[in-house]
Design a protein around this motif. Structure first.
Motif, PDB file in Angstrom:
ATOM      1  N   UNK B  83       0.834  -1.354  -0.069  1.00 58.76           N
ATOM      2  CA  UNK B  83       0.003  -0.185  -0.020  1.00 58.76           C
ATOM      3  C   UNK B  83       0.912   1.282   0.080  1.00 58.76           C
ATOM      4  N   UNK B  84       2.028   1.361   0.710  1.00 59.49           N
ATOM      5  CA  UNK B  84       2.862   2.320   0.546  1.00 59.49           C
ATOM      6  C   UNK B  84       3.461   2.661  -0.738  1.00 59.49           C
ATOM      7  N   UNK B  85       3.846   1.684  -1.364  1.00 63.27           N
ATOM      8  CA  UNK B  85       4.382   1.689  -2.838  1.00 63.27           C
ATOM      9  C   UNK B  85       3.148   2.343  -3.844  1.00 63.27           C
ATOM     10  N   UNK B  86       2.083   1.608  -3.749  1.00 62.73           N
ATOM     11  CA  UNK B  86       0.820   1.841  -4.319  1.00 62.73           C
ATOM     12  C   UNK B  86       0.722   3.629  -4.137  1.00 62.73           C
ATOM     13  N   UNK B  87       0.780   4.123  -2.921  1.00 63.88           N
ATOM     14  CA  UNK B  87       0.396   5.511  -2.470  1.00 63.88           C
ATOM     15  C   UNK B  87       1.422   6.374  -3.201  1.00 63.88           C
ATOM     16  N   UNK B  88       2.757   5.966  -3.084  1.00 67.19           N
ATOM     17  CA  UNK B  88       3.624   6.909  -3.872  1.00 67.19           C
ATOM     18  C   UNK B  88       3.445   6.862  -5.413  1.00 67.19           C
ATOM     19  N   UNK B  89       3.175   5.791  -5.977  1.00 69.86           N
ATOM     20  CA  UNK B  89       2.778   5.715  -7.333  1.00 69.86           C
ATOM     21  C   UNK B  89       1.543   6.571  -7.692  1.00 69.86           C
ATOM     22  N   UNK B  90       0.691   6.700  -7.112  1.00 64.46           N
ATOM     23  CA  UNK B  90      -0.566   7.208  -7.257  1.00 64.46           C
ATOM     24  C   UNK B  90      -0.718   8.603  -6.527  1.00 64.46           C
ATOM     25  N   UNK B  91       0.428   9.017  -5.838  1.00 61.13           N
ATOM     26  CA  UNK B  91       0.650  10.149  -5.198  1.00 61.13           C
ATOM     27  C   UNK B  91      -0.619  10.507  -4.142  1.00 61.13           C
ATOM     28  N   UNK B 134     -11.132  -4.043  -9.460  1.00 61.89           N
ATOM     29  CA  UNK B 134      -9.996  -3.204  -9.865  1.00 61.89           C
ATOM     30  C   UNK B 134     -10.162  -2.877 -11.114  1.00 61.89           C
ATOM     31  N   UNK B 135      -9.782  -1.698 -11.866  1.00 60.26           N
ATOM     32  CA  UNK B 135      -9.906  -1.378 -13.331  1.00 60.26           C
ATOM     33  C   UNK B 135      -8.681  -2.203 -14.031  1.00 60.26           C
ATOM     34  N   UNK B 141      -0.145   0.668 -17.924  1.00 61.44           N
ATOM     35  CA  UNK B 141      -0.366   1.818 -16.768  1.00 61.44           C
ATOM     36  C   UNK B 141      -1.515   1.244 -16.167  1.00 61.44           C
ATOM     37  N   UNK B 142      -2.240   0.292 -16.419  1.00 60.01           N
ATOM     38  CA  UNK B 142      -3.739  -0.103 -15.660  1.00 60.01           C
ATOM     39  C   UNK B 142      -3.544  -0.043 -14.340  1.00 60.01           C
ATOM     40  N   UNK B 143      -4.416  -0.040 -13.515  1.00 59.12           N
ATOM     41  CA  UNK B 143      -4.246  -0.308 -11.951  1.00 59.12           C
ATOM     42  C   UNK B 143      -3.928  -1.614 -11.597  1.00 59.12           C
ATOM     43  N   UNK B 144      -4.339  -2.499 -12.139  1.00 59.71           N
ATOM     44  CA  UNK B 144      -4.105  -3.991 -11.895  1.00 59.71           C
ATOM     45  C   UNK B 144      -2.505  -4.201 -12.295  1.00 59.71           C
ATOM     46  N   UNK B 145      -2.170  -3.777 -13.308  1.00 53.74           N
ATOM     47  CA  UNK B 145      -0.722  -3.799 -13.746  1.00 53.74           C
ATOM     48  C   UNK B 145       0.063  -3.178 -12.500  1.00 53.74           C
ATOM     49  N   UNK B 146      -0.470  -2.195 -12.230  1.00 53.56           N
ATOM     50  CA  UNK B 146       0.553  -1.773 -11.017  1.00 53.56           C
ATOM     51  C   UNK B 146       0.487  -2.451  -9.836  1.00 53.56           C
ATOM     52  N   UNK B 147      -0.472  -2.841  -9.387  1.00 53.99           N
ATOM     53  CA  UNK B 147      -0.727  -3.783  -8.119  1.00 53.99           C
ATOM     54  C   UNK B 147       0.062  -4.947  -8.485  1.00 53.99           C
ATOM     55  N   UNK B 148       0.166  -5.617  -9.461  1.00 56.39           N
ATOM     56  CA  UNK B 148       0.840  -6.726  -9.782  1.00 56.39           C
ATOM     57  C   UNK B 148       2.304  -6.537  -9.593  1.00 56.39           C
ATOM     58  N   UNK B 149       2.613  -5.347 -10.154  1.00 55.81           N
ATOM     59  CA  UNK B 149       4.028  -4.987 -10.471  1.00 55.81           C
ATOM     60  C   UNK B 149       4.769  -4.522  -9.136  1.00 55.81           C
ATOM     61  N   UNK B 150       3.825  -3.746  -8.310  1.00 53.66           N
ATOM     62  CA  UNK B 150       4.291  -3.389  -6.960  1.00 53.66           C
ATOM     63  C   UNK B 150       4.504  -4.509  -5.958  1.00 53.66           C
ATOM     64  N   UNK B 151       3.416  -5.545  -6.211  1.00 54.48           N
ATOM     65  CA  UNK B 151       3.352  -6.706  -5.204  1.00 54.48           C
ATOM     66  C   UNK B 151       4.646  -7.557  -5.660  1.00 54.48           C
ATOM     67  N   UNK B 176     -12.407 -14.299 -22.898  1.00 59.40           N
ATOM     68  CA  UNK B 176     -11.705 -12.970 -23.290  1.00 59.40           C
ATOM     69  C   UNK B 176     -11.333 -12.388 -21.706  1.00 59.40           C
ATOM     70  N   UNK B 177     -12.224 -12.290 -20.778  1.00 62.25           N
ATOM     71  CA  UNK B 177     -11.824 -11.782 -19.558  1.00 62.25           C
ATOM     72  C   UNK B 177     -10.647 -12.352 -18.789  1.00 62.25           C
ATOM     73  N   UNK B 178     -10.385 -13.796 -18.893  1.00 60.17           N
ATOM     74  CA  UNK B 178      -9.325 -14.252 -18.268  1.00 60.17           C
ATOM     75  C   UNK B 178      -8.095 -14.209 -19.218  1.00 60.17           C
ATOM     76  N   UNK B 179      -8.509 -13.912 -20.768  1.00 59.50           N
ATOM     77  CA  UNK B 179      -7.029 -13.596 -21.457  1.00 59.50           C
ATOM     78  C   UNK B 179      -6.642 -12.337 -21.008  1.00 59.50           C
ATOM     79  N   UNK B 180      -7.580 -11.530 -20.705  1.00 62.73           N
ATOM     80  CA  UNK B 180      -6.973 -10.189 -20.490  1.00 62.73           C
ATOM     81  C   UNK B 180      -5.948 -10.184 -19.316  1.00 62.73           C
ATOM     82  N   UNK B 181      -6.448 -10.671 -18.348  1.00 61.10           N
ATOM     83  CA  UNK B 181      -5.575 -10.952 -17.061  1.00 61.10           C
ATOM     84  C   UNK B 181      -4.169 -11.519 -17.354  1.00 61.10           C
ATOM     85  N   UNK B 182      -4.434 -12.538 -18.378  1.00 61.65           N
ATOM     86  CA  UNK B 182      -3.081 -13.297 -18.567  1.00 61.65           C
ATOM     87  C   UNK B 182      -2.180 -12.357 -19.377  1.00 61.65           C
ATOM     88  N   UNK B 183      -2.703 -11.448 -20.377  1.00 59.46           N
ATOM     89  CA  UNK B 183      -2.080 -10.491 -21.226  1.00 59.46           C
ATOM     90  C   UNK B 183      -1.395  -9.585 -20.258  1.00 59.46           C
TER      91      UNK B 183
END
Lengths: 179, 203
Positions: B83-91, B134-135, B141-151, B176-183
């Protein structure tokens, strides 16, 4: 034993008042019952809630040079259509018309085993295994996708990959009313 | 003639040893038990014949169902720094209380801009509140991408291990919904992940 001593403590002879000697033993039956009840509960609660993980490894998309040339005659393409339907064909698209199949023991599983044997017999070794391409259409569900990966695991197909579906293949599904 | 005296035995049994054993086992089960946590997003996972259990540590779960995406990370220490890292990212700066509250939530599905309001809710209100998910989109630069990356970053920093991912999808979800996550996962070179299934013994 195991009961509280309720005898009168020797009666009232002699006029001397004696204090009652209480037994230190307690009936533990109820406590044991409760303990076993809780044990049963914890056994049930733990073993029932264990999800399983199907490990999958996907090709690296960031590296463009790792694609192996795949001989078309050794590939089998499995298309996932609407309403848990499957269509498959061997070789390059359009050469042979797709066959409609279904999930289950006598459906795709049998086909996979048979085709694998056929391809191994018709190609010289050592690398003569069948390559299965799974192409999930937009109408297929996640369940179908997991089922087909599971079938591939069960049948022990050495090589399989998940590939994006192409418009001609969607056309094939449409021709068979599976899209 | 002497009569044979049959000694009358008490029917009561000493329960002490049995009680000891029962409580020993009870303690063992309580300590080893990992109780089923209530998922904010209820999904019906598909069945498979795989028998490998899901690992418990350094594990992130992406739950997909009813068109929503939820993210979960194991470990309170990881969630705190996440959460600290995500806070930094989204100011957005999160207070220590908010971080503490966030570390107790195993799975969530709220966008970052409403995360503060969500954390301020009481436990009962949190249960009633339907989380929008989560969008996700296909950009990097989607939110899920950032959550995954920071995690992944915090797991590497704190535990010095690669974070493992699992996708927990609803069986009726369209592919396709699952395919999006895999992407999204493949965009950051996570090419090995698990699909969570339930055991199918019928076949």
């Amino acid at each position: 034993m195991a009961e509280l001593d309720t005898s009168g403590g020797g009666g009232k002879k002699g006029g001397k008042v004696r204090s009652k000697k209480a037994s230190t033993r307690i009936d533990l039956t109820a406590m044991v019952d409760l303990a076993f009840l809780l044990i049963t509960f914890f056994i049930m609660a733990t073993t029932l809630a264990k999800p399983k993980a199907m490990d999958t490894i996907w090709p690296d998309k960031t590296k463009k040079d790792v694609q192996l040339p795949v001989p078309e005659s050794r590939t089998m393409t499995v298309l996932l259509g609407a309403n848990h339907s499957i269509a498959w064909y061997v070789g390059p698209p359009g050469k042979t018309p797709p066959t409609v199949d279904n999930f289950g023991k006598n459906g795709i599983r049998k086909t996979l085993v048979e085709k694998n044997k056929e391809i191994e017999a018709s190609h010289p070794g050592p690398n003569n295994y069948m390559i299965v391409l799974v192409k999930a259409s937009d109408k297929s569900t996640y369940k179908d996708f997991v089922s087909i990966l599971d079938e591939l695991n069960i049948t022990g197909i050495q090589s399989h990959a998940v590939v994006a579906i192409t418009p001609p293949e969607i056309g094939m599904l449409k021709d068979n009313n599976l899209y | 003639m002497a009569r044979i005296k049959i000694p009358r035995k008490s029917t009561a049994i000493d329960m002490t040893a049995m009680c000891d054993v029962a409580f020993l086992l009870l303690t063992f089960f309580i300590l080893t038990a990992k109780l089923k946590q209530e998922d904010p997003l209820r999904v019906d996972v598909p069945a498979s014949t795989v028998k490998v259990n899901v690992p418990d540590v350094d594990m992130a779960t992406i739950t997909v169902g009813h068109g929503k995406v939820f993210f979960g990370l194991e470990g309170t220490d990881l969630r705190k720094s996440l959460l600290e890292e995500i806070g930094k990212k989204y100011s957005t700066s999160f207070t220590p209380e908010e971080i503490q509250k966030f570390s107790l939530i195993p799975t969530f599905g709220v966008p970052v801009n409403t995360l503060k309001q969500y954390l301020a809710l009481s436990t009962d209100d949190k249960k009633k509140y339907t989380q929008p998910g989560i969008p996700v989109d296909t950009t990097t630069n989607s939110e899920l991408f950032n959550w995954i990356y920071e995690a992944r970053v915090v797991t590497k920093n704190l535990h010095n291990k690669e974070l493992r991912f699992a996708i927990k999808g609803d069986s009726r979800e369209q592919y396709p919904e699952i395919g999006k996550i895999i992407d999204v996962l493949q965009k950051q070179a996570v090419n090995k992940f698990s699909l969570i299934t339930s055991l199918n013994q019928g076949k």
